[in-house]
Design a protein around this motif. Structure first.
Motif, mmCIF file in Angstrom:
data_model
loop_
_atom_site.group_PDB
_atom_site.id
_atom_site.type_symbol
_atom_site.label_atom_id
_atom_site.label_comp_id
_atom_site.label_asym_id
_atom_site.label_seq_id
_atom_site.Cartn_x
_atom_site.Cartn_y
_atom_site.Cartn_z
ATOM 1 N N SER A 75 0.840 -1.193 0.000
ATOM 2 C CA SER A 75 0.000 0.000 0.000
ATOM 3 C C SER A 75 0.874 1.241 0.000
ATOM 4 O O SER A 75 1.947 1.258 0.612
ATOM 5 C CB SER A 75 -0.900 0.009 1.243
ATOM 6 N N ALA A 80 -3.339 3.489 -1.411
ATOM 7 C CA ALA A 80 -3.580 2.844 -2.703
ATOM 8 C C ALA A 80 -2.888 1.486 -2.760
ATOM 9 O O ALA A 80 -1.697 1.371 -2.473
ATOM 10 C CB ALA A 80 -3.085 3.721 -3.847
ATOM 11 N N PRO A 223 -7.978 -6.965 -3.550
ATOM 12 C CA PRO A 223 -8.665 -6.320 -2.433
ATOM 13 C C PRO A 223 -10.033 -6.915 -2.112
ATOM 14 O O PRO A 223 -10.385 -7.030 -0.938
ATOM 15 C CB PRO A 223 -8.773 -4.870 -2.910
ATOM 16 N N ARG A 224 -10.795 -7.308 -3.116
ATOM 17 C CA ARG A 224 -12.117 -7.859 -2.835
ATOM 18 C C ARG A 224 -12.006 -9.198 -2.119
ATOM 19 O O ARG A 224 -12.722 -9.455 -1.141
ATOM 20 C CB ARG A 224 -12.932 -8.018 -4.118
ATOM 21 N N ASP A 250 -8.193 7.180 -7.418
ATOM 22 C CA ASP A 250 -9.269 6.411 -6.790
ATOM 23 C C ASP A 250 -8.929 4.927 -6.710
ATOM 24 O O ASP A 250 -9.804 4.074 -6.766
ATOM 25 C CB ASP A 250 -10.572 6.599 -7.559
ATOM 26 N N ALA A 251 -7.639 4.605 -6.570
ATOM 27 C CA ALA A 251 -7.229 3.202 -6.470
ATOM 28 C C ALA A 251 -7.831 2.540 -5.235
ATOM 29 O O ALA A 251 -8.101 3.192 -4.223
ATOM 30 C CB ALA A 251 -5.701 3.104 -6.414
ATOM 31 N N GLN A 252 -8.028 1.242 -5.308
ATOM 32 C CA GLN A 252 -8.574 0.488 -4.194
ATOM 33 C C GLN A 252 -7.606 0.440 -3.017
ATOM 34 O O GLN A 252 -6.389 0.539 -3.195
ATOM 35 C CB GLN A 252 -8.875 -0.947 -4.614
ATOM 36 N N ARG A 253 -8.177 0.252 -1.812
ATOM 37 C CA ARG A 253 -7.359 -0.070 -0.657
ATOM 38 C C ARG A 253 -6.964 -1.547 -0.745
ATOM 39 O O ARG A 253 -7.387 -2.262 -1.655
ATOM 40 C CB ARG A 253 -8.142 0.184 0.629
ATOM 41 N N GLY A 256 -11.367 -4.628 0.380
ATOM 42 C CA GLY A 256 -12.648 -3.993 0.090
ATOM 43 C C GLY A 256 -13.772 -4.955 0.401
ATOM 44 O O GLY A 256 -13.573 -5.972 1.056
#
Length: 285
Positions: A75, A80, A223-224, A250-253, A256
C-alpha cells in the motif's frame, strides 16, 4: 535492510548514540550477527528472510499443522493498493525479495480471479535456493495457485493452466456453471467445491485446501478477496509493505467488500525497513 521491531542486540547497537544492553530483548544478544560485527542496515539473504517469515510450528506434542492463512499486500502512504491497475509500480526490489520468499514458504497461493486477469498471473516457479528447505518441510517443488472464482470466467489457454509445475486449483461454488467447470478440468485444473451456491465460502475454502494437504496458505489478493477473508475471520496474518509513495486517484485499498461489525485487532510481530519502505508483519490478536 534493518530490523526495527522487535528490538534485538543488532537493532539497539544502531540507535543514535546507543549501545546494546538495556534495550535488547531477552535472549536476543547476538541475533543475526556477532556482537558489534556488521551493521544492521545490510542486504538480508533469502535464508534470513525465510527465517523471519517462517510459518508457525505445530503445537508441541500434536504433530498436526493447522491451516494458517497469511496475506501479502502493498500500500502507498495514501492507501492505494495499485497504480493504474497494477501493484508493481508501488513496489521495490526488497518488496519483491519478500514476495518471492513468502511464495517459497507457502503450500498454496490463493488469489482472486480478477487479480489473475489484471496481473497476468503465471504459475509459481520452483526456486533452487529453496529446494532443500521445501523438501525438508515435505513440500513440492513449487506452491500451487488456487484461483477463487464464482463464474470461472478465465482464459484456460494461459500458462497458469497449461504449464504449471503443480496443477492449478479452482475454488468455486457447487452451483458453478457445468460447462465452465468442464472447461477448467479439460485444461488440467483441479476444481474444488468450497461453497453451496455459485460463490466461495472463505472458511470452507481454507478447510478444503487443508484437506488437500495445503496448510501453509498465502493470499496475494486482490482487495475484494482479502476483504472477504477479513469479514469471514479466517485471516491469521497480514504482511503489509508500506510504500513511501503518494498516488492520489481512486485506487482500491488493500481490502474492500463487506465491512465487519467490530474492527479486528492484530498485533505487530516484526517491522523491517529498507529505502523508506516498511515491511510489517501482523498476527491476529
Amino acid at each position: 535492510m534493518r530490523r526495527l521491531f522487535p528490538v534485538t542486540y543488532e537493532t539497539a547497537a544502531q540507535a543514535p548514540g546507543g549501545s546494546a544492553g538495556a534495550d535488547e530483548a531477552p535472549g536476543e544478544r547476538g541475533a543475526g550477527t556477532a556482537a558489534g560485527d556488521a551493521p544492521a542496515d545490510r542486504e538480508w539473504s533469502l535464508a534470513d528472510l525465510a527465517a523471519a517469515y517462517a510459518y508457525p510450528e505445530p503445537a508441541p506434542g500434536t504433530g498436526a499443522r493447522r491451516p494458517w492463512l497469511r496475506a501479502n499486500m502493498v500500500s502507498t502512504l495514501d492507501g492505494a493498493a495499485q497504480h493504474e491497475g497494477h501493484s508493481q509500480p508501488i513496489s521495490n526490489a526488497a518488496d519483491m525479495r519478500i514476495f518471492g520468499t513468502l511464495r517459497a514458504l507457502a503450500d498454496v497461493i490463493v488469489v482472486g480471479a480478477e487479480t489473475v486477469r489484471q496481473e497476468g498471473y503465471r504459475p509459481a516457479r520452483a526456486r533452487a535456493e529453496f529446494a532443500a528447505a521445501r523438501q525438508t518441510a515435505g513440500q513440492g517443488p513449487a506452491p500451487a495457485i488456487a484461483v477463487v472464482t464464482a463464474g470461472l470466467e478465465l482464459d484456460f489457454s494461459l500458462p497458469l493452466f497449461t504449464s504449471p509445475q503443480v496443477p492449478t486449483l479452482i475454488l468455486t461454488g457447487a452451483a458453478a456453471a457445468p460447462d465452465r467447470v468442464a472447461a477448467a478440468e479439460k485444461a488440467g485444473a483441479r476444481v474444488v467445491v468450497a461453497g453451496e451456491g455459485v460463490g466461495v465460502d472463505p472458511a470452507r475454502a481454507v478447510h478444503a485446501l487443508a484437506g488437500l494437504g495445503h496448510t501453509r496458505l498465502l493470499t496475494e489478493g486482490g482487495p475484494r478477496l482479502l476483504g472477504q477473508l477479513v469479514a469471514a475471520e479466517v485471516l491469521d496474518e497480514l504482511c503489509l509493505t508500506l510504500s513511501p509513495m503518494l498516488t492520489a486517484g481512486d485506487a482500491q485499498r488493500i481490502a474492500g467488500g463487506p465491512s465487519v461489525a467490530v474492527p479486528r485487532r492484530f498485533e505487530l510481530v516484526s517491522l523491517l525497513e529498507e529505502e523508506g519502505f516498511l515491511f510489517s508483519r501482523y498476527r491476529r490478536s
